[in-house]
Design a protein around this motif. Structure first.
Motif, PDB file in Angstrom:
ATOM      1  N   ALA A  28     -29.225  17.345 -37.068  1.00  0.00           N
ATOM      2  CA  ALA A  28     -29.457  16.968 -35.673  1.00  0.00           C
ATOM      3  C   ALA A  28     -28.771  15.652 -35.345  1.00  0.00           C
ATOM      4  O   ALA A  28     -28.184  15.495 -34.271  1.00  0.00           O
ATOM      5  CB  ALA A  28     -30.953  16.886 -35.408  1.00  0.00           C
ATOM      6  N   THR A  29     -28.818  14.720 -36.264  1.00  0.00           N
ATOM      7  CA  THR A  29     -28.174  13.419 -36.047  1.00  0.00           C
ATOM      8  C   THR A  29     -26.679  13.594 -35.810  1.00  0.00           C
ATOM      9  O   THR A  29     -26.105  13.003 -34.889  1.00  0.00           O
ATOM     10  CB  THR A  29     -28.436  12.483 -37.244  1.00  0.00           C
ATOM     11  OG1 THR A  29     -29.848  12.347 -37.407  1.00  0.00           O
ATOM     12  CG2 THR A  29     -27.801  11.129 -37.045  1.00  0.00           C
ATOM     13  N   GLU A  30     -26.066  14.420 -36.616  1.00  0.00           N
ATOM     14  CA  GLU A  30     -24.635  14.697 -36.455  1.00  0.00           C
ATOM     15  C   GLU A  30     -24.371  15.373 -35.109  1.00  0.00           C
ATOM     16  O   GLU A  30     -23.398  15.056 -34.418  1.00  0.00           O
ATOM     17  CB  GLU A  30     -24.171  15.595 -37.605  1.00  0.00           C
ATOM     18  CG  GLU A  30     -22.684  15.779 -37.700  1.00  0.00           C
ATOM     19  CD  GLU A  30     -22.284  16.643 -38.897  1.00  0.00           C
ATOM     20  OE1 GLU A  30     -21.328  17.413 -38.739  1.00  0.00           O
ATOM     21  OE2 GLU A  30     -22.930  16.546 -39.961  1.00  0.00           O
ATOM     22  N   ALA A  31     -25.247  16.282 -34.707  1.00  0.00           N
ATOM     23  CA  ALA A  31     -25.091  16.972 -33.428  1.00  0.00           C
ATOM     24  C   ALA A  31     -25.200  16.002 -32.253  1.00  0.00           C
ATOM     25  O   ALA A  31     -24.440  16.098 -31.291  1.00  0.00           O
ATOM     26  CB  ALA A  31     -26.138  18.074 -33.300  1.00  0.00           C
ATOM     27  N   LEU A  32     -26.146  15.073 -32.339  1.00  0.00           N
ATOM     28  CA  LEU A  32     -26.297  14.084 -31.270  1.00  0.00           C
ATOM     29  C   LEU A  32     -25.032  13.244 -31.136  1.00  0.00           C
ATOM     30  O   LEU A  32     -24.564  12.973 -30.022  1.00  0.00           O
ATOM     31  CB  LEU A  32     -27.507  13.188 -31.545  1.00  0.00           C
ATOM     32  CG  LEU A  32     -28.875  13.880 -31.504  1.00  0.00           C
ATOM     33  CD1 LEU A  32     -29.964  12.935 -32.003  1.00  0.00           C
ATOM     34  CD2 LEU A  32     -29.184  14.398 -30.116  1.00  0.00           C
ATOM     35  N   GLU A  33     -24.469  12.854 -32.273  1.00  0.00           N
ATOM     36  CA  GLU A  33     -23.242  12.051 -32.255  1.00  0.00           C
ATOM     37  C   GLU A  33     -22.067  12.855 -31.689  1.00  0.00           C
ATOM     38  O   GLU A  33     -21.296  12.348 -30.865  1.00  0.00           O
ATOM     39  CB  GLU A  33     -22.928  11.552 -33.666  1.00  0.00           C
ATOM     40  CG  GLU A  33     -23.918  10.520 -34.164  1.00  0.00           C
ATOM     41  CD  GLU A  33     -23.772  10.213 -35.653  1.00  0.00           C
ATOM     42  OE1 GLU A  33     -22.893  10.792 -36.325  1.00  0.00           O
ATOM     43  OE2 GLU A  33     -24.575   9.392 -36.153  1.00  0.00           O
ATOM     44  N   LEU A  34     -21.935  14.116 -32.127  1.00  0.00           N
ATOM     45  CA  LEU A  34     -20.849  14.967 -31.624  1.00  0.00           C
ATOM     46  C   LEU A  34     -20.983  15.220 -30.122  1.00  0.00           C
ATOM     47  O   LEU A  34     -19.996  15.188 -29.396  1.00  0.00           O
ATOM     48  CB  LEU A  34     -20.842  16.309 -32.355  1.00  0.00           C
ATOM     49  CG  LEU A  34     -19.986  16.431 -33.596  1.00  0.00           C
ATOM     50  CD1 LEU A  34     -20.201  17.788 -34.260  1.00  0.00           C
ATOM     51  CD2 LEU A  34     -18.523  16.219 -33.281  1.00  0.00           C
ATOM     52  N   ALA A  35     -22.192  15.485 -29.682  1.00  0.00           N
ATOM     53  CA  ALA A  35     -22.407  15.731 -28.255  1.00  0.00           C
ATOM     54  C   ALA A  35     -22.017  14.509 -27.426  1.00  0.00           C
ATOM     55  O   ALA A  35     -21.404  14.640 -26.368  1.00  0.00           O
ATOM     56  CB  ALA A  35     -23.864  16.110 -28.002  1.00  0.00           C
ATOM     57  N   GLN A  36     -22.356  13.343 -27.912  1.00  0.00           N
ATOM     58  CA  GLN A  36     -22.024  12.093 -27.211  1.00  0.00           C
ATOM     59  C   GLN A  36     -20.514  11.872 -27.162  1.00  0.00           C
ATOM     60  O   GLN A  36     -19.968  11.522 -26.120  1.00  0.00           O
ATOM     61  CB  GLN A  36     -22.713  10.918 -27.917  1.00  0.00           C
ATOM     62  CG  GLN A  36     -22.410   9.566 -27.325  1.00  0.00           C
ATOM     63  CD  GLN A  36     -23.102   9.309 -26.005  1.00  0.00           C
ATOM     64  OE1 GLN A  36     -24.183   9.820 -25.760  1.00  0.00           O
ATOM     65  NE2 GLN A  36     -22.489   8.523 -25.161  1.00  0.00           N
ATOM     66  N   SER A  37     -19.837  12.110 -28.283  1.00  0.00           N
ATOM     67  CA  SER A  37     -18.402  11.813 -28.341  1.00  0.00           C
ATOM     68  C   SER A  37     -17.519  12.924 -27.780  1.00  0.00           C
ATOM     69  O   SER A  37     -16.481  12.649 -27.191  1.00  0.00           O
ATOM     70  CB  SER A  37     -17.979  11.490 -29.777  1.00  0.00           C
ATOM     71  OG  SER A  37     -18.127  12.627 -30.614  1.00  0.00           O
ATOM     72  N   GLU A  38     -17.926  14.174 -27.940  1.00  0.00           N
ATOM     73  CA  GLU A  38     -17.069  15.297 -27.556  1.00  0.00           C
ATOM     74  C   GLU A  38     -17.444  15.970 -26.241  1.00  0.00           C
ATOM     75  O   GLU A  38     -16.628  16.696 -25.678  1.00  0.00           O
ATOM     76  CB  GLU A  38     -17.073  16.355 -28.665  1.00  0.00           C
ATOM     77  CG  GLU A  38     -16.517  15.859 -29.984  1.00  0.00           C
ATOM     78  CD  GLU A  38     -15.034  15.559 -29.936  1.00  0.00           C
ATOM     79  OE1 GLU A  38     -14.295  16.260 -29.211  1.00  0.00           O
ATOM     80  OE2 GLU A  38     -14.607  14.613 -30.614  1.00  0.00           O
ATOM     81  N   ARG A  39     -18.684  15.803 -25.802  1.00  0.00           N
ATOM     82  CA  ARG A  39     -19.180  16.415 -24.565  1.00  0.00           C
ATOM     83  C   ARG A  39     -18.842  17.913 -24.494  1.00  0.00           C
ATOM     84  O   ARG A  39     -18.073  18.349 -23.624  1.00  0.00           O
ATOM     85  CB  ARG A  39     -18.639  15.709 -23.337  1.00  0.00           C
ATOM     86  CG  ARG A  39     -18.828  14.213 -23.327  1.00  0.00           C
ATOM     87  CD  ARG A  39     -20.252  13.820 -22.957  1.00  0.00           C
ATOM     88  NE  ARG A  39     -20.517  12.437 -23.229  1.00  0.00           N
ATOM     89  CZ  ARG A  39     -20.152  11.399 -22.485  1.00  0.00           C
ATOM     90  NH1 ARG A  39     -19.498  11.574 -21.383  1.00  0.00           N
ATOM     91  NH2 ARG A  39     -20.469  10.174 -22.851  1.00  0.00           N
ATOM     92  N   PRO A  40     -19.396  18.711 -25.398  1.00  0.00           N
ATOM     93  CA  PRO A  40     -19.091  20.145 -25.391  1.00  0.00           C
ATOM     94  C   PRO A  40     -19.618  20.826 -24.127  1.00  0.00           C
ATOM     95  O   PRO A  40     -20.497  20.304 -23.444  1.00  0.00           O
ATOM     96  CB  PRO A  40     -19.831  20.659 -26.635  1.00  0.00           C
ATOM     97  CG  PRO A  40     -20.967  19.699 -26.808  1.00  0.00           C
ATOM     98  CD  PRO A  40     -20.422  18.364 -26.367  1.00  0.00           C
ATOM     99  N   GLY A  41     -19.071  21.991 -23.847  1.00  0.00           N
ATOM    100  CA  GLY A  41     -19.510  22.748 -22.682  1.00  0.00           C
ATOM    101  C   GLY A  41     -20.853  23.424 -22.878  1.00  0.00           C
ATOM    102  O   GLY A  41     -21.515  23.786 -21.911  1.00  0.00           O
ATOM    103  N   LEU A  42     -21.266  23.596 -24.136  1.00  0.00           N
ATOM    104  CA  LEU A  42     -22.502  24.285 -24.467  1.00  0.00           C
ATOM    105  C   LEU A  42     -22.908  23.897 -25.882  1.00  0.00           C
ATOM    106  O   LEU A  42     -22.052  23.681 -26.733  1.00  0.00           O
ATOM    107  CB  LEU A  42     -22.292  25.808 -24.410  1.00  0.00           C
ATOM    108  CG  LEU A  42     -23.444  26.713 -24.824  1.00  0.00           C
ATOM    109  CD1 LEU A  42     -24.577  26.652 -23.797  1.00  0.00           C
ATOM    110  CD2 LEU A  42     -22.955  28.150 -24.981  1.00  0.00           C
ATOM    111  N   ILE A  43     -24.218  23.835 -26.123  1.00  0.00           N
ATOM    112  CA  ILE A  43     -24.727  23.590 -27.467  1.00  0.00           C
ATOM    113  C   ILE A  43     -25.644  24.734 -27.851  1.00  0.00           C
ATOM    114  O   ILE A  43     -26.560  25.083 -27.106  1.00  0.00           O
ATOM    115  CB  ILE A  43     -25.510  22.260 -27.535  1.00  0.00           C
ATOM    116  CG1 ILE A  43     -24.570  21.085 -27.270  1.00  0.00           C
ATOM    117  CG2 ILE A  43     -26.204  22.103 -28.907  1.00  0.00           C
ATOM    118  CD1 ILE A  43     -25.278  19.747 -27.127  1.00  0.00           C
TER     119      ILE A  43
END
Length: 121
Positions: A28-43
């Protein structure tokens, strides 16, 4: 993010094959960081993660103005009605109960993102 490596490989492979760019997080920690930096269209959010529940990760993403608008689809073995209600309460925008066929994951991704354009070789 998905905690089962085999499922992660299958879902990633099919989504990539149909032209979607896939980012993978193992925690989850990695996902939070990726979402912040990459701004994916969907998770696609698994609920049973090693460091934090998917519900808690979803709440954090929805509370952050930088990631609050990213749709999150719960991908979980928790299939009871109360689990679906918990997903909604956490802020999930969609819900897929495992076991879920790869084509169902693809359909849900397309529902949120539309058709991707496969990369040409």
């Amino acid at each position: 993010m998905e905690d089962n490596e085999d499922n992660r490989i299958v879902y990633s492979t099919i989504l990539t094959h149909f032209g979607f760019r896939v980012l993978e997080a193992h925690t989850a920690t990695e996902a939070l960081e990726l979402a912040q930096s990459e701004r994916p269209g969907l998770i696609l959010m698994d609920v049973g993660l090693p460091d934090m529940s998917g519900w808690d990760a979803t709440r954090k993403l929805k509370a952050n103005p930088a990631t609050s608008q990213i749709p999150i689809v719960a991908l979980t073995a928790h299939a009871l009605a109360e689990h679906r209600a918990e997903a909604v309460a956490a802020g999930c925008d969609g819900y897929l109960a495992k076991p879920v066929e790869p084509r169902e994951v693809l359909a849900e991704v397309r529902r949120w993102l539309g058709e991707a354009v496969p990369a040409t070789p």
